[in-house]
Motif scaffolding. Sequence first.
Motif, short mmCIF file in Angstrom:
data_model
loop_
_atom_site.label_atom_id
_atom_site.label_comp_id
_atom_site.label_asym_id
_atom_site.label_seq_id
_atom_site.Cartn_x
_atom_site.Cartn_y
_atom_site.Cartn_z
N ARG A 243 56.08 -47.71 45.37
CA ARG A 243 55.67 -48.61 46.45
C ARG A 243 54.37 -49.29 46.02
NH1 ARG A 243 55.43 -44.40 51.21
NH2 ARG A 243 54.80 -43.11 49.43
N ILE A 244 54.45 -50.59 45.82
CA ILE A 244 53.32 -51.33 45.26
C ILE A 244 53.10 -52.61 46.06
CG2 ILE A 244 52.38 -52.45 43.21
CD1 ILE A 244 54.30 -50.70 41.54
N ALA A 245 51.89 -52.78 46.56
CA ALA A 245 51.49 -54.03 47.22
C ALA A 245 50.64 -54.84 46.26
CB ALA A 245 50.72 -53.74 48.50
N ILE A 246 50.90 -56.13 46.19
CA ILE A 246 50.14 -56.99 45.29
C ILE A 246 49.55 -58.16 46.07
CG2 ILE A 246 51.32 -56.33 43.16
CD1 ILE A 246 53.15 -58.76 43.48
N PHE A 247 48.27 -58.41 45.84
CA PHE A 247 47.56 -59.53 46.47
C PHE A 247 47.18 -60.55 45.41
CE2 PHE A 247 45.39 -57.19 50.30
CZ PHE A 247 46.63 -56.80 50.77
N ASP A 248 47.25 -61.83 45.76
CA ASP A 248 46.73 -62.89 44.92
C ASP A 248 46.61 -64.15 45.78
OD1 ASP A 248 46.23 -63.14 41.78
OD2 ASP A 248 46.92 -65.09 42.50
N HIS A 249 45.82 -65.10 45.31
CA HIS A 249 45.62 -66.33 46.09
C HIS A 249 46.75 -67.33 45.89
CE1 HIS A 249 44.05 -67.50 42.15
NE2 HIS A 249 44.29 -68.74 42.51
N GLY A 250 47.59 -67.12 44.86
CA GLY A 250 48.68 -68.06 44.58
C GLY A 250 50.04 -67.40 44.67
N THR A 251 51.00 -68.06 45.30
CA THR A 251 52.32 -67.47 45.49
C THR A 251 53.12 -67.43 44.19
OG1 THR A 251 53.16 -69.65 46.16
CG2 THR A 251 52.47 -68.16 47.91
N THR A 252 52.88 -68.38 43.29
CA THR A 252 53.64 -68.41 42.04
C THR A 252 53.40 -67.14 41.22
OG1 THR A 252 53.56 -70.83 41.95
CG2 THR A 252 54.06 -69.67 39.90
N GLY A 253 52.13 -66.80 41.05
CA GLY A 253 51.80 -65.58 40.30
C GLY A 253 52.34 -64.33 40.96
N LEU A 254 52.25 -64.29 42.28
CA LEU A 254 52.77 -63.13 43.00
C LEU A 254 54.26 -62.95 42.76
CD1 LEU A 254 50.98 -63.43 46.48
CD2 LEU A 254 50.72 -61.56 44.83
N GLU A 255 55.01 -64.04 42.84
CA GLU A 255 56.45 -63.95 42.65
C GLU A 255 56.80 -63.58 41.22
OE1 GLU A 255 58.77 -63.89 44.97
OE2 GLU A 255 57.10 -64.03 46.39
N GLU A 256 56.01 -64.05 40.25
CA GLU A 256 56.26 -63.68 38.85
C GLU A 256 56.04 -62.18 38.63
OE1 GLU A 256 53.77 -66.17 36.49
OE2 GLU A 256 55.05 -67.94 36.70
N THR A 257 54.97 -61.67 39.19
CA THR A 257 54.70 -60.24 39.05
C THR A 257 55.77 -59.41 39.76
OG1 THR A 257 52.32 -60.66 38.92
CG2 THR A 257 53.00 -58.41 39.44
N LYS A 258 56.11 -59.81 40.95
CA LYS A 258 57.16 -59.10 41.71
C LYS A 258 58.48 -59.11 40.95
CE LYS A 258 59.30 -59.12 46.35
NZ LYS A 258 60.74 -59.28 46.00
N GLY A 259 58.85 -60.29 40.43
CA GLY A 259 60.11 -60.40 39.70
C GLY A 259 60.13 -59.54 38.45
N HIS A 260 59.01 -59.52 37.74
CA HIS A 260 58.92 -58.70 36.53
C HIS A 260 59.13 -57.23 36.86
CE1 HIS A 260 57.15 -57.98 32.38
NE2 HIS A 260 57.22 -56.76 32.90
N ILE A 261 58.45 -56.75 37.88
CA ILE A 261 58.56 -55.34 38.24
C ILE A 261 59.97 -54.99 38.70
CG2 ILE A 261 57.81 -53.60 39.93
CD1 ILE A 261 55.03 -54.91 39.84
N GLU A 262 60.53 -55.81 39.55
CA GLU A 262 61.86 -55.50 40.09
C GLU A 262 62.95 -55.57 39.03
OE1 GLU A 262 61.16 -56.81 44.75
OE2 GLU A 262 62.18 -58.18 43.38
#
Length: 260
Positions: A32-51
Motif C-alpha cells: 500500500r503506497i501513497a504518492i504525492f507530486d505537484h504534476g499528474t503526469t509524473g504521478l501516473e508514470e510512477t503509478k503505472g511503473h509500480i502496477e
Amino acid sequence: MTLFPGVALVTGAGSGIGKQIAISFAAEGCRRIAIFDHGTTGLEETKGHIETAFPGVDVLPVKVDVRVETEIVDGIAQVIQQFERIDYAINCAGIFGPTKPSHEWHTSEFDNIFNTNLRGLWICSREEVKHMMAQEPLPTHDGRPGCRGSIVNMASNLGLVSKDGTPAYNASKTAIISITRTDAIDYSPHNIRVNCVCPGIIDTPLTAEIPDDAPGVLIAPMKRKGTPQEVADAVLFLSSPKASFIQGSSLTVDGGYVIN
C-alpha cells in the motif's frame, strides 16, 4: 515476512529520487503506497511503473503542491481514508533553485525554495505524525518491538557543508536536519522515529546539466554521481525495523563528498 507490512507515503514521487523510493517500497514488499507530486503526469508514470512491475500493489496518487497547506492536509486525509494509517513517510519533495550569490536573489526566489523544501516538508511531517501518534505498531520481521511510524526527511549534503551560489538551498537543507533532530526528541516518547538522508549529486533530471567530470562530482572520493536507487536503499533501511535504534540521524549518501 516483508520488512514493510504497512503503508508508505512518498512526496515528490513523480520523478527522480522520490519515484525510485516509491518503486523500491513496492519491490521490497510494501503493498500500500501513497504518492504525492505537484504534476499528474509524473504521478501516473510512477503509478503505472509500480502496477506493471509489481501486480497487486495498491497505489494512491494524489496531486499535491507542498507549498499549499490545504493541499497537504487534504492529501493526507485521502491517504488515511483509503489506507487507514501511515507507517513510512518519506518527505522528498524539493527544488534546487538558481545559482547566484545572495545580493542577486529576489525575495520571491528565496521564498519559493523555503516554502517548498522546508515549510512544505514541515507541514507534511506535522500531519503525518498526528496520525502516527494515534496508531498501534505493526508486527516486525523478527519479533522485535515495532514503532508507531517512521519519518525520513530528504535533506542534502549541502545541509552539512556549503556550496557557493546556493544560499537558500543550503539553508533550507540545514534547517531540515535541525527539524529532524528536534522531532526525533519530541516524538521518541510516542515511539515514532524521525531521521533524514543527505544525498550528494545524484543522477536525476535535476542534475542532468551537471557533467560527470564536473568539479562537484570529482571532489568526492568516489568521483561519480550517485544513483536514485542508492538513495532509496538508504531511505528504506531507515524506514525498516532493521533501523529500530536509529533516531535523529543524518545519513549521508554522497560518495564521501563531505569528508574530502
